[in-house]
Write a protein that holds these residues in place. Structure first.
Motif, PDB file in Angstrom:
ATOM      1  N   ALA A  25       0.836  -1.198   0.000  1.00  0.00           N
ATOM      2  CA  ALA A  25       0.000   0.000   0.000  1.00  0.00           C
ATOM      3  C   ALA A  25       0.875   1.253   0.000  1.00  0.00           C
ATOM      4  O   ALA A  25       1.944   1.282   0.625  1.00  0.00           O
ATOM      5  N   ARG A  85      -2.081   0.097  -6.081  1.00  0.00           N
ATOM      6  CA  ARG A  85      -3.420  -0.486  -6.075  1.00  0.00           C
ATOM      7  C   ARG A  85      -4.172  -0.080  -4.813  1.00  0.00           C
ATOM      8  O   ARG A  85      -5.353   0.250  -4.854  1.00  0.00           O
ATOM      9  N   THR A  86      -3.486  -0.112  -3.653  1.00  0.00           N
ATOM     10  CA  THR A  86      -4.094   0.290  -2.393  1.00  0.00           C
ATOM     11  C   THR A  86      -3.437   1.570  -1.916  1.00  0.00           C
ATOM     12  O   THR A  86      -2.214   1.666  -1.845  1.00  0.00           O
ATOM     13  N   ILE A 146     -12.504   0.853   1.239  1.00  0.00           N
ATOM     14  CA  ILE A 146     -12.866  -0.459   1.785  1.00  0.00           C
ATOM     15  C   ILE A 146     -12.680  -0.548   3.297  1.00  0.00           C
ATOM     16  O   ILE A 146     -13.024  -1.565   3.904  1.00  0.00           O
ATOM     17  N   ASP A 193      -9.092   1.153  -2.445  1.00  0.00           N
ATOM     18  CA  ASP A 193      -8.721   0.206  -3.490  1.00  0.00           C
ATOM     19  C   ASP A 193      -8.907   0.884  -4.833  1.00  0.00           C
ATOM     20  O   ASP A 193     -10.029   1.147  -5.265  1.00  0.00           O
ATOM     21  N   ARG A 194      -7.794   1.164  -5.467  1.00  0.00           N
ATOM     22  CA  ARG A 194      -7.806   1.914  -6.719  1.00  0.00           C
ATOM     23  C   ARG A 194      -8.513   1.157  -7.855  1.00  0.00           C
ATOM     24  O   ARG A 194      -9.115   1.759  -8.747  1.00  0.00           O
ATOM     25  N   ASN A 195      -8.467  -0.178  -7.808  1.00  0.00           N
ATOM     26  CA  ASN A 195      -9.076  -0.983  -8.864  1.00  0.00           C
ATOM     27  C   ASN A 195     -10.548  -1.285  -8.602  1.00  0.00           C
ATOM     28  O   ASN A 195     -11.184  -1.995  -9.366  1.00  0.00           O
ATOM     29  N   ALA A 246     -12.308   4.600  -7.645  1.00  0.00           N
ATOM     30  CA  ALA A 246     -11.686   3.855  -6.547  1.00  0.00           C
ATOM     31  C   ALA A 246     -12.693   3.651  -5.424  1.00  0.00           C
ATOM     32  O   ALA A 246     -13.592   4.479  -5.220  1.00  0.00           O
ATOM     33  N   LYS A 247     -12.541   2.561  -4.676  1.00  0.00           N
ATOM     34  CA  LYS A 247     -13.473   2.207  -3.608  1.00  0.00           C
ATOM     35  C   LYS A 247     -12.790   2.287  -2.249  1.00  0.00           C
ATOM     36  O   LYS A 247     -11.693   1.761  -2.076  1.00  0.00           O
TER      37      LYS A 247
END
Length: 276
Positions: free
Chosen positions: A200, A219-220, A262, A273-275, A259-260
């Motif tokens: 991350a 990604r994170t 989480i 979470d970028r994906n 992005a979400k």
């Protein structure tokens, strides 16, 4: 006892018992007056712009919406108001929830609200919160398992209550999907704490009380918030404004790009979470 509704009711009853309160729906004008006074003590709003009026609570309750109170004996110590929202038959929007003391009363109110919603066949509850208030973020994301799904800049315009005065009213829309496994576990007392991957990256860091921009190409991504924005607004308005702009730029832009969020870390940062 099995099934989502009995289990939700049991979880709500257990939370109320731990908090030492009784939570129930309200229907009488005197009860709504007490909730109005409670919210006035909590937020000390501009007298011309209270968070909700007695008359509106009366109308909302009569029309089948959610108005509840938490009582310690005969004393009202918490209240919550929500209204049915779009899409019809799916969602309740929780407009305001507050308690005069801690000790799990807010959690008991939210679990009562969850059981009420499930009893009516609803699938989710939404509400907005200030993306800088760390204790509220922790409560919403960790204790309840809600997920931020939209960043809303300047959502309420100018606000002059004792908590928000002098700052812009950015909000995040929280979505509480009532039957998701991690939400069920949270209602049963197991907070939602997703693991942070070793790779991350820090999109925004807290260094000596100030926001410092980092990377957003992993990604994170971790997005820090101040330890106590409410005190910072009084003691260092410049730093408070810097945090508002930085979180808006980093978290707001990431969410707008899909992005979400989480979770939320113990150290005070959003896990993104970028994906998606």
């Amino acid at each position: 006892m099995s099934g989502p509704l009995p289990a939700a009711s049991a979880a709500a009853d257990a939370a109320a018992a731990r908090a030492g309160v009784t939570v129930r729906q309200l229907h009488e004008i005197e009860e709504f007056e007490s909730v109005f006074e409670l919210f006035d003590r909590i937020w000390r709003p501009d007298p011309t712009s209270p968070p909700i009026t007695t008359e509106l609570m009366r109308a909302m309750s009569h029309a089948g919406n959610y108005v509840s109170g938490a009582y310690e004996g005969d004393e009202l110590v918490g209240g919550s108001v929500g209204f049915l929202a779009a899409p019809p038959g799916v969602s309740l929007h929780s407009h305001i929830t507050g308690a005069t003391i801690g000790r799990g009363i807010g959690f008991a109110l939210k679990l009562h609200q969850r059981a009420w919603a499930l009893e009516r066949g609803l699938e989710r509850i939404t509400w907005t919160f200030d993306p800088l208030v760390s204790r509220n973020i922790y409560f919403n994301l960790v204790k309840l398992g809600a997920r931020p799904e939209e960043y809303l800049p300047r959502f309420y315009g100018a606000m002059e209550d004792s908590i928000n005065a002098g700052d812009e009213s950015d909000r995040v829309l929280a979505v509480w999907r009532l039957n998701e496994p991690h939400v069920v576990r949270a209602a049963d007392g197991s907070p939602h704490r997703p693991l942070v991957p070793a790779d991350a990256v820090a999109g925004l860091e807290n260094k000596e009380g100030r926001p410092v921009f980092g990377r957003t190409d992993g990604r994170t991504i971790l997005v820090a918030v101040p330890e106590d924005i409410e005190t910072l607004r009084r003691t260092d308005p410049g730093a408070a404004t810097a945090w508002r702009c930085a979180v808006r730029d980093v978290l707001g832009d990431l969410m707008a790009a899909g992005a979400k969020v989480i979770g939320f870390t113990r150290g005070g940062g959003y896990i993104v979470d970028r994906n998606g």
